[in-house]
Design a protein around this motif. Structure first.
Motif, mmCIF file in Angstrom:
data_model
loop_
_atom_site.group_PDB
_atom_site.id
_atom_site.type_symbol
_atom_site.label_atom_id
_atom_site.label_comp_id
_atom_site.label_asym_id
_atom_site.label_seq_id
_atom_site.Cartn_x
_atom_site.Cartn_y
_atom_site.Cartn_z
ATOM 1 N N ASP A 1 0.816 -1.207 0.000
ATOM 2 C CA ASP A 1 0.000 0.000 0.000
ATOM 3 C C ASP A 1 0.850 1.257 0.000
ATOM 4 O OD1 ASP A 1 0.923 -0.596 2.533
ATOM 5 O OD2 ASP A 1 -0.891 0.074 3.568
ATOM 6 N N GLY A 2 2.088 1.152 -0.465
ATOM 7 C CA GLY A 2 2.959 2.312 -0.584
ATOM 8 C C GLY A 2 3.618 2.339 -1.947
ATOM 9 N N PRO A 3 4.441 3.358 -2.207
ATOM 10 C CA PRO A 3 5.089 3.477 -3.517
ATOM 11 C C PRO A 3 6.319 2.574 -3.607
ATOM 12 C CG PRO A 3 5.763 5.297 -2.124
ATOM 13 C CD PRO A 3 4.747 4.507 -1.328
ATOM 14 N N GLY A 4 6.828 2.418 -4.820
ATOM 15 C CA GLY A 4 8.083 1.710 -5.026
ATOM 16 C C GLY A 4 7.909 0.213 -5.131
ATOM 17 N N LEU A 5 9.019 -0.455 -5.411
ATOM 18 C CA LEU A 5 9.051 -1.905 -5.566
ATOM 19 C C LEU A 5 9.923 -2.554 -4.498
ATOM 20 C CD1 LEU A 5 8.439 -4.478 -7.219
ATOM 21 C CD2 LEU A 5 10.418 -3.908 -8.662
ATOM 22 N N GLY B 1 -1.401 -8.315 6.347
ATOM 23 C CA GLY B 1 -0.458 -8.910 5.416
ATOM 24 C C GLY B 1 0.578 -7.929 4.908
ATOM 25 N N PRO B 2 0.758 -7.844 3.573
ATOM 26 C CA PRO B 2 1.785 -6.963 3.014
ATOM 27 C C PRO B 2 1.398 -5.492 2.994
ATOM 28 C CG PRO B 2 0.603 -8.061 1.244
ATOM 29 C CD PRO B 2 0.074 -8.634 2.530
ATOM 30 N N TYR B 3 0.232 -5.155 3.515
ATOM 31 C CA TYR B 3 -0.180 -3.750 3.596
ATOM 32 C C TYR B 3 0.400 -3.156 4.884
ATOM 33 C CZ TYR B 3 -3.260 -4.807 -0.279
ATOM 34 O OH TYR B 3 -3.746 -5.186 -1.508
ATOM 35 N N PHE B 4 1.733 -3.012 4.893
ATOM 36 C CA PHE B 4 2.449 -2.616 6.102
ATOM 37 C C PHE B 4 2.063 -1.218 6.559
ATOM 38 C CE2 PHE B 4 5.814 -5.096 3.634
ATOM 39 C CZ PHE B 4 5.376 -6.315 4.117
ATOM 40 N N TRP B 5 1.853 -0.315 5.614
ATOM 41 C CA TRP B 5 1.492 1.051 6.004
ATOM 42 C C TRP B 5 0.135 1.079 6.702
ATOM 43 C CZ3 TRP B 5 4.992 4.616 6.329
ATOM 44 C CH2 TRP B 5 6.084 4.645 5.456
ATOM 45 N N ARG B 6 -0.782 0.206 6.294
ATOM 46 C CA ARG B 6 -2.082 0.142 6.973
ATOM 47 C C ARG B 6 -1.897 -0.285 8.425
ATOM 48 N NH1 ARG B 6 -5.850 -4.275 4.656
ATOM 49 N NH2 ARG B 6 -5.740 -2.962 2.794
ATOM 50 N N THR B 7 -1.055 -1.303 8.640
ATOM 51 C CA THR B 7 -0.785 -1.740 10.008
ATOM 52 C C THR B 7 -0.150 -0.613 10.814
ATOM 53 O OG1 THR B 7 -0.484 -4.027 9.291
ATOM 54 C CG2 THR B 7 0.458 -3.422 11.416
ATOM 55 N N ASP C 1 3.783 11.203 12.445
ATOM 56 C CA ASP C 1 3.896 9.884 11.829
ATOM 57 C C ASP C 1 2.608 9.485 11.127
ATOM 58 O OD1 ASP C 1 6.521 9.244 12.172
ATOM 59 O OD2 ASP C 1 6.248 8.091 14.006
ATOM 60 N N ALA C 2 1.464 9.846 11.689
ATOM 61 C CA ALA C 2 0.190 9.540 11.029
ATOM 62 C C ALA C 2 0.110 10.235 9.680
ATOM 63 C CB ALA C 2 -0.982 9.952 11.919
ATOM 64 N N ALA C 3 0.595 11.490 9.615
ATOM 65 C CA ALA C 3 0.585 12.217 8.342
ATOM 66 C C ALA C 3 1.533 11.567 7.345
ATOM 67 C CB ALA C 3 0.980 13.683 8.579
ATOM 68 N N GLY C 4 2.694 11.122 7.810
ATOM 69 C CA GLY C 4 3.629 10.440 6.919
ATOM 70 C C GLY C 4 3.082 9.140 6.387
ATOM 71 N N VAL C 5 2.390 8.394 7.237
ATOM 72 C CA VAL C 5 1.767 7.146 6.805
ATOM 73 C C VAL C 5 0.683 7.427 5.767
ATOM 74 C CG1 VAL C 5 0.307 5.242 7.549
ATOM 75 C CG2 VAL C 5 2.292 5.896 8.917
ATOM 76 N N ALA C 6 -0.156 8.419 6.035
ATOM 77 C CA ALA C 6 -1.219 8.756 5.081
ATOM 78 C C ALA C 6 -0.635 9.156 3.735
ATOM 79 C CB ALA C 6 -2.084 9.878 5.643
ATOM 80 N N LEU C 7 0.474 9.890 3.750
ATOM 81 C CA LEU C 7 1.139 10.277 2.503
ATOM 82 C C LEU C 7 1.612 9.049 1.737
ATOM 83 C CD1 LEU C 7 2.429 12.380 0.593
ATOM 84 C CD2 LEU C 7 4.436 12.353 2.109
ATOM 85 N N ALA C 8 2.266 8.116 2.426
ATOM 86 C CA ALA C 8 2.761 6.902 1.764
ATOM 87 C C ALA C 8 1.620 6.102 1.166
ATOM 88 C CB ALA C 8 3.548 6.053 2.758
ATOM 89 N N ARG C 9 0.504 6.016 1.875
ATOM 90 C CA ARG C 9 -0.634 5.236 1.367
ATOM 91 C C ARG C 9 -1.259 5.909 0.151
ATOM 92 N NH1 ARG C 9 -4.451 3.405 6.208
ATOM 93 N NH2 ARG C 9 -5.159 1.925 4.610
ATOM 94 N N ARG C 10 -1.313 7.237 0.158
ATOM 95 C CA ARG C 10 -1.825 7.930 -1.037
ATOM 96 C C ARG C 10 -0.922 7.672 -2.239
ATOM 97 N NH1 ARG C 10 -2.563 12.291 2.538
ATOM 98 N NH2 ARG C 10 -0.830 13.446 1.611
ATOM 99 N N LEU C 11 0.386 7.705 -2.010
ATOM 100 C CA LEU C 11 1.317 7.466 -3.108
ATOM 101 C C LEU C 11 1.248 6.023 -3.586
ATOM 102 C CD1 LEU C 11 4.375 9.479 -1.768
ATOM 103 C CD2 LEU C 11 2.794 10.143 -3.596
ATOM 104 N N GLY C 12 0.908 5.105 -2.679
ATOM 105 C CA GLY C 12 0.725 3.722 -3.084
ATOM 106 C C GLY C 12 -0.476 3.533 -3.976
#
Length: 624
Positions: free
Chosen positions: A42-46, A413-419, A445-456
């Motif tokens: 649920d984030g960007p990149g590979l 599972g692999p949705y680490f940012w959600r966890t 940290d909540a804002a950083g997580v939300a950003l990563a999930r949006r980019l995902g």
């Protein structure tokens, strides 16, 4: 497909990284666990930012094999939505692996329930999973092999012995077998009374489909034998290897270890002794390497059809996540007639699990302990929050256990940012973290997580690092008066009531009890590239206002008006500073331009002290 003939190697397990000398070993192959190096689904990149340098070191040194534990290969989600397709397939191509192995377990965007959920050994499931296996092998473009599972009990509804199920599946799919000899040994120890036989297994499976072999060790604990990978390779497993190699020609034998302290003669060895024990096994294994190499083989088969056996899987997952049902299947005195609303078919499945209370209870415990490990692992994505928790004096395992229970034992599972998002929110609601500075940290940290999930969900076409390079290379020739600027989607703004600078500068070792200055601050969080950790910059109030109003594109004139007639000269200085970080872009730079010439890196060109930003601080990744 051709089967690579490699030899003897090791599994590149995360538990060994950092202390075991992989790079100095004369290995014929190295097996990569895709799940340990992939970025969150649920984030960007590979590739995970922490794994980039590590993988660069080993890619040119050894032939690589791929291994998928948590791909959701044989679950019931759409195959194209799984981690196997979205991460493991492109990773296999990026790393140029010779073959890939996966596990014969169920899994749907989940991790912790996998090991308690072996495939149903039925005629119907052999057809269904064969179709998924065939499709996956086509996507990988290299041989795909399936690892026989170690399990504490057979999945309800099975109507075939495991070996017959695997033989049918391989015939229908045209895929291969990854034979785990220690799993065979463990199953015979645990299921000999019910008729499990390694001899019958090896006499039934198509030996010419074996392309890789796993070797490991384990231990007896409370009357059950466990595939823990925490001892040297069991002697009986070496005997099995000799037997198999007398009848088959696999391409590689991989040794597995999963601890920094191997159990030896009833004691836990230190790191130095553990290294010696592993190297001793490796030397013994390399003695059979010449028996593995030789001419390549090729196989093909026909595609199968599709039926389903989902009820058992869905019912078992309800047991794993519901304390009442878990108690129902392991405690006869707790059983009610309706089993909490289960249907007659579901009740029949519950009764099968209730008939084997010891392994069922082991599987439930294994699942929930896995959730705790995954929750604590997700905190590596939010190092500020991680430090708050670990320096709090609380029982870390107990807090994580309470967290997973509060969420209904959900497996992300692999949705680490959600966890990570859920864990941060949970901690924010605990009284131990109600102080204002701690709430500021959790909000950041909540804002950083939300950003990563949006980019995902929607990665930008051009990342801030590239946008900054373009701007710095072309700013002198730009007509800034005619450009409409907009905030980059890979950046977000968050405020704090306290000056968190000393904590953000030292995210892995700050003192959460330190007195901080009560002073409102504005923090820019941004992701410079797809496979980068978050970076942080403290903005002046005026720079923060400019970034905020650029949520929609604006020209210099419109910006001046929106900011109460700030002179354009001042605006240009702010734009240069923010565009130099790549966090605001012009309309023309919002789209990639393939004809644009390569631009040299901006090494050392950004003098932060000269900008209206108080600091430019990097934070992310795992502690050293």
């Amino acid at each position: 497909m051709s089967v690579p003939r490699l030899g003897v190697g090791l599994q590149f397990n995360p538990e060994l990284i950092g202390w075991f000398p992989f790079l100095s070993q004369p290995l014929d192959a190295l097996e990569i666990l895709f799940d340990s190096v992939m970025s969150p689904l649920d984030g960007p990149g590979l590739v995970s930012p922490r794994a980039i340098d590590l993988m660069r070191d080993i890619m040119g040194k050894y032939p690589l094999l791929g291994h998928s534990n948590y791909g959701g290969d044989f679950g019931f989600d759409d195959l194209m939505s799984t981690a196997a397709v979205r991460r493991h397939v492109p990773l296999s191509q990026k790393f140029n692996v010779a073959s890939v192995a996966n596990h014969c377990f169920y899994g749907d965007a989940s991790w912790s329930d996998v090991w308690s959920s072996p495939l149903q050994f039925s005629r119907a499931e052999a057809v269904r999973v064969a179709a998924r296996a065939r499709a996956l092998q086509d996507l990988y473009g290299v041989p795909l092999a399936h690892e026989n599972a170690a399990y504490y009990r057979v999945c309800p509804g099975s109507d075939l012995p495991e070996e017959e199920f695997l033989a049918r599946m391989l015939e229908l799919s045209g895929t291969y077998l990854h034979l785990d000899l220690h799993n065979l040994y463990a199953n015979e120890q645990n299921h000999r009374a019910s008729g499990y036989s390694i001899r019958r297994f090896l006499s039934t499976i198509p030996l010419d489909r074996i392309i890789t072999i796993h070797m490991a060790g384990g231990r007896w604990i409370k009357g059950q034998y466990h595939d823990l990978h925490d001892t040297q390779v069991a002697e009986a497993v070496w005997d099995l290897l000799d037997d198999v190699l007398s009848r088959a020609r696999p391409g590689a034998v991989i040794l597995e270890y999963e601890t920094q302290s191997l159990s030896c003669d009833g004691e836990m060895a230190d790191t130095e002794r553990t290294t010696d024990l592993i190297l001793s096994d490796l030397e013994r294994g390399q003695g059979v390497g010449s028996r593995l190499r030789g001419s390549e083989q090729a196989y093909d088969a026909q595609r199968g059809c599709l039926v389903e056996a989902r009820l058992v899987w869905d019912t078992w997952r309800r047991v794993l996540r519901d304390d009442r049902l878990a108690n129902w299947v392991v405690n006869p005195n707790s059983r009610t007639e309706d089993a909490y609303g289960c249907t007659a078919d579901e009740l029949a499945i519950l009764m099968e699990y209730a008939g084997t209370p010891a392994p069922t209870e082991s599987n439930i415990g294994m699942y929930r302990r896995g959730l705790v490990r995954n929750a604590l692992g997700a905190l590596d994505l939010v190092p500020l929050t991680r430090r708050l928790l670990y320096a709090s004096g609380l029982d870390i395992e107990a807090v994580a256990s309470e967290f997973v229970q509060s969420g209904g034992y959900a497996d992300n599972g692999p949705y680490f940012w959600r966890t990570a998002a859920c864990f941060v929110a949970y901690l924010a609601g605990r009284a131990e973290f109600f102080s204002r500075p701690h709430q500021d940290v959790l909000a950041i940290d909540a804002a950083g997580v939300a950003l990563a999930r949006r980019l995902g969900e929607a990665a930008p076409l051009i990342w801030p690092n590239t946008a900054a390079e373009i701007f710095l290379a072309e700013s002198l020739s730009m007509n800034l008066q005619s450009i409409r600027f907009v905030a980059h989607p890979a950046a977000t703004l968050i405020s704090s009531s306290y000056d968190l600078t000393p904590w953000i500068e030292n995210p892995f070792d700050f003192d959460p009890g330190q007195d901080l200055e009560a002073s409102p601050r504005q923090w820019l969080i941004y992701v410079p590239a797809a496979e980068s950790t978050h970076e942080y910059a403290e903005l002046s109030q005026r720079a923060a206002c400019l970034f905020d109003v650029l949520s929609v594109p604006k020209s210099l004139v419109e910006l001046s008006t929106a900011l109460n007639d700030v002179p354009q000269a001042n605006l240009l200085a702010l734009i240069h500073s923010l565009a130099g970080l790549g966090v605001i872009v012009s309309g023309s730079d919002a789209q990639p331009n393939p004809s644009r010439p390569a631009i040299a890196s901006r090494k050392g060109t950004l003098a932060v002290d000269d900008l209206p930003l108080a600091s430019d601080l990097i934070c992310g990744g795992a502690p050293p």
